[in-house]
Design an enzyme around this catalytic site. Structure first.
Site, PDB file in Angstrom:
ATOM      1  N   GLU A  32      -5.423  -4.645  10.660  1.00 34.36           N
ATOM      2  CA  GLU A  32      -4.406  -3.605  10.818  1.00 34.36           C
ATOM      3  C   GLU A  32      -4.717  -2.766  12.058  1.00 34.36           C
ATOM      4  O   GLU A  32      -5.514  -1.826  11.990  1.00 34.36           O
ATOM      5  CB  GLU A  32      -4.413  -2.680   9.593  1.00 34.36           C
ATOM      6  CG  GLU A  32      -4.109  -3.370   8.286  1.00 34.36           C
ATOM      7  CD  GLU A  32      -3.578  -2.374   7.246  1.00 34.36           C
ATOM      8  OE1 GLU A  32      -2.406  -2.475   6.901  1.00 34.36           O
ATOM      9  OE2 GLU A  32      -4.338  -1.486   6.813  1.00 34.36           O
TER      10      GLU A  32
ATOM     11  N   HIS B 167      -9.587   1.160   4.835  1.00 36.56           N
ATOM     12  CA  HIS B 167      -8.318   1.399   5.528  1.00 36.56           C
ATOM     13  C   HIS B 167      -8.547   2.382   6.670  1.00 36.56           C
ATOM     14  O   HIS B 167      -9.354   3.308   6.548  1.00 36.56           O
ATOM     15  CB  HIS B 167      -7.271   1.953   4.546  1.00 36.56           C
ATOM     16  CG  HIS B 167      -5.897   1.916   5.127  1.00 36.56           C
ATOM     17  ND1 HIS B 167      -5.447   2.874   6.011  1.00 36.56           N
ATOM     18  CD2 HIS B 167      -4.887   1.023   4.994  1.00 36.56           C
ATOM     19  CE1 HIS B 167      -4.211   2.562   6.387  1.00 36.56           C
ATOM     20  NE2 HIS B 167      -3.851   1.441   5.778  1.00 36.56           N
TER      21      HIS B 167
ATOM     22  N   SER C  50       3.309  -1.804  10.530  1.00 48.71           N
ATOM     23  CA  SER C  50       4.740  -1.885  10.840  1.00 48.71           C
ATOM     24  C   SER C  50       5.336  -3.263  10.540  1.00 48.71           C
ATOM     25  O   SER C  50       6.263  -3.704  11.214  1.00 48.71           O
ATOM     26  CB  SER C  50       5.020  -1.475  12.285  1.00 48.71           C
ATOM     27  OG  SER C  50       4.661  -0.117  12.469  1.00 48.71           O
TER      28      SER C  50
ATOM     29  N   GLY D 239       2.492   2.585  10.839  1.00 50.89           N
ATOM     30  CA  GLY D 239       3.484   3.651  10.709  1.00 50.89           C
ATOM     31  C   GLY D 239       4.190   4.017  12.003  1.00 50.89           C
ATOM     32  O   GLY D 239       4.869   5.034  12.077  1.00 50.89           O
TER      33      GLY D 239
ATOM     34  N   LYS E 287       0.198   4.227  -0.409  1.00 53.27           N
ATOM     35  CA  LYS E 287      -0.443   5.433   0.159  1.00 53.27           C
ATOM     36  C   LYS E 287      -0.179   6.632  -0.755  1.00 53.27           C
ATOM     37  O   LYS E 287      -0.104   6.472  -1.970  1.00 53.27           O
ATOM     38  CB  LYS E 287       0.004   5.647   1.609  1.00 53.27           C
ATOM     39  CG  LYS E 287      -0.205   4.376   2.448  1.00 53.27           C
ATOM     40  CD  LYS E 287      -0.051   4.561   3.923  1.00 53.27           C
ATOM     41  CE  LYS E 287      -0.269   3.219   4.627  1.00 53.27           C
ATOM     42  NZ  LYS E 287      -0.214   3.313   6.064  1.00 53.27           N
TER      43      LYS E 287
ATOM     44  N   ASN F 126       0.872  -1.181   0.000  1.00 49.57           N
ATOM     45  CA  ASN F 126       0.000   0.000   0.000  1.00 49.57           C
ATOM     46  C   ASN F 126       0.906   1.228   0.000  1.00 49.57           C
ATOM     47  O   ASN F 126       1.453   1.591   1.031  1.00 49.57           O
ATOM     48  CB  ASN F 126      -0.903  -0.024   1.246  1.00 49.57           C
ATOM     49  CG  ASN F 126      -1.781   1.215   1.322  1.00 49.57           C
ATOM     50  OD1 ASN F 126      -1.794   2.039   0.409  1.00 49.57           O
ATOM     51  ND2 ASN F 126      -2.506   1.351   2.419  1.00 49.57           N
TER      52      ASN F 126
ATOM     53  N   GLU G  98      -6.879   4.807   7.665  1.00 48.35           N
ATOM     54  CA  GLU G  98      -6.622   6.215   7.340  1.00 48.35           C
ATOM     55  C   GLU G  98      -7.842   6.842   6.675  1.00 48.35           C
ATOM     56  O   GLU G  98      -7.985   8.068   6.663  1.00 48.35           O
ATOM     57  CB  GLU G  98      -5.362   6.320   6.460  1.00 48.35           C
ATOM     58  CG  GLU G  98      -4.113   6.117   7.322  1.00 48.35           C
ATOM     59  CD  GLU G  98      -2.923   5.520   6.596  1.00 48.35           C
ATOM     60  OE1 GLU G  98      -2.903   5.518   5.356  1.00 48.35           O
ATOM     61  OE2 GLU G  98      -2.012   5.035   7.300  1.00 48.35           O
TER      62      GLU G  98
HETATM   63  P1  13P Z   1       2.955   0.586   7.730  1.00 47.62           P
HETATM   64  O1  13P Z   1       3.493  -0.712   7.171  1.00 47.62           O
HETATM   65  O2  13P Z   1       3.683   1.791   7.235  1.00 47.62           O
HETATM   66  O3  13P Z   1       2.804   0.529   9.211  1.00 47.62           O
HETATM   67  O4  13P Z   1       1.465   0.749   7.129  1.00 47.62           O
HETATM   68  C1  13P Z   1       0.621  -0.335   7.160  1.00 47.62           C
HETATM   69  C2  13P Z   1      -0.581  -0.019   6.365  1.00 47.62           C
HETATM   70  O5  13P Z   1      -1.313   0.908   6.665  1.00 47.62           O
HETATM   71  C3  13P Z   1      -0.849  -0.856   5.169  1.00 47.62           C
HETATM   72  O6  13P Z   1      -2.119  -0.611   4.676  1.00 47.62           O
END
Ligand code: 13P
Length: 259
Positions: free
Chosen positions: A170, A98, A216, A176, A13, A11, A100
């Protein structure tokens, strides 16, 4: 890891630019080797780079995915992207729900459900995300929250369509941050989600469904997560932006497949 086909999603982003997106896709295809046919490796760039990344994946078995999709099939929805448009650009997959988007953009369980239904109807494969916040975890509400999110997200979805869906657990506090749950804690959530799907559908569909971990995940910890029989792969954010890191995560799967 079990008999289920492993899944690794990148992903990306809102990162990279056109040239670096194409370069990353090319480096990943060059480095994957036979692994590209042994597991689902799906790259999810920002919308504007889908076509170019798709082009870089041509002649390879990797998948291409959007990071979101509209619940509408078209019309006056400024800024939105329809499932048919993702398909048009060669995407087979889409990430929906997601955190976010749930937390940053206030997407509700109901909106997520509409998107999942519409994406599946349109012929896309879906990565449906769920996960609790730090506060919910401290209040020991992880199972309640993930159960609610997945029950809502699967509302009205036919059992036969589950073969085109992957659940991503997640935890919001792990995304992150460099912090992860223990493998045992993640396994517990994956187990409860699989029991949920078994109750909502039947045990056969539940045992075929892939449930992956995200938050992570990186080269140094992917192996231990993926070695768990409950964890069918990963959805990777930060570590998917560097080909060496992402390839190392994919190779951990290769090593487990060979073992
Ligand atoms: P990170 O691997 O940066 O923690 O992000 C995970 C994520 O949101 C994948 O969709």
């Amino acid at each position: 890891m079990t008999e289920r086909r492993p899944f690794v999603g990148g992903n990306w982003k809102m990162n990279l630019d056109l040239a670096s997106s194409v370069e990353l896709a090319e480096d990943i295809t060059a480095g994957l080797g036979p692994l590209e046919i042994e597991c689902d490796v799906v790259l999810c760039p920002p919308y504007p780079y889908l076509q170019a990344v798709g082009h870089a994946l041509k002649h390879h078995c990797l998948g291409l995915g959007g990071q979101d999709v509209s619940e509408h099939s078209g019309g006056a929805h400024t800024g939105e992207v329809a499932a048919s448009m993702l398909l048009d650009l060669g995407a087979q997959w889409v990430i929906i729900g997601h955190s976010e988007r749930r937390h940053g953009l206030h997407e509700t369980d109901q909106l997520v459900a509409k998107k999942v239904a519409h994406a599946l109807e349109s012929g896309l494969h879906v990565v449906l995300c769920c996960g609790e916040t730090a506060e919910e975890r401290s209040a020991e509400r992880t199972e309640e929250v993930t159960t609610r999110q997945i029950t809502a997200g699967l509302a009205g979805i036919a059992a036969e369509d589950l073969s085109r869906l992957v659940i991503a657990y997640e935890p919001v506090w792990a995304i992150g941050t460099g912090v992860t749950p223990s493998v045992e804690d993640a396994e517990k959530v994956h187990g409860s989600l699989r029991s949920l799907v078994s109750r909502l559908y039947d045990p056969r569909f539940a045992s075929d469904l892939r449930i992956i971990y995200g938050g992570s995940m990186k080269a140094s910890n992917a192996g231990e997560f993926i070695a768990s029989p409950e964890i069918d792969g990963g959805l990777i954010g930060g570590a998917s932006l560097k080909s060496a890191d992402f390839l190392e995560i994919c190779r951990s799967i290769g090593r487990i497949l060979e073992a």
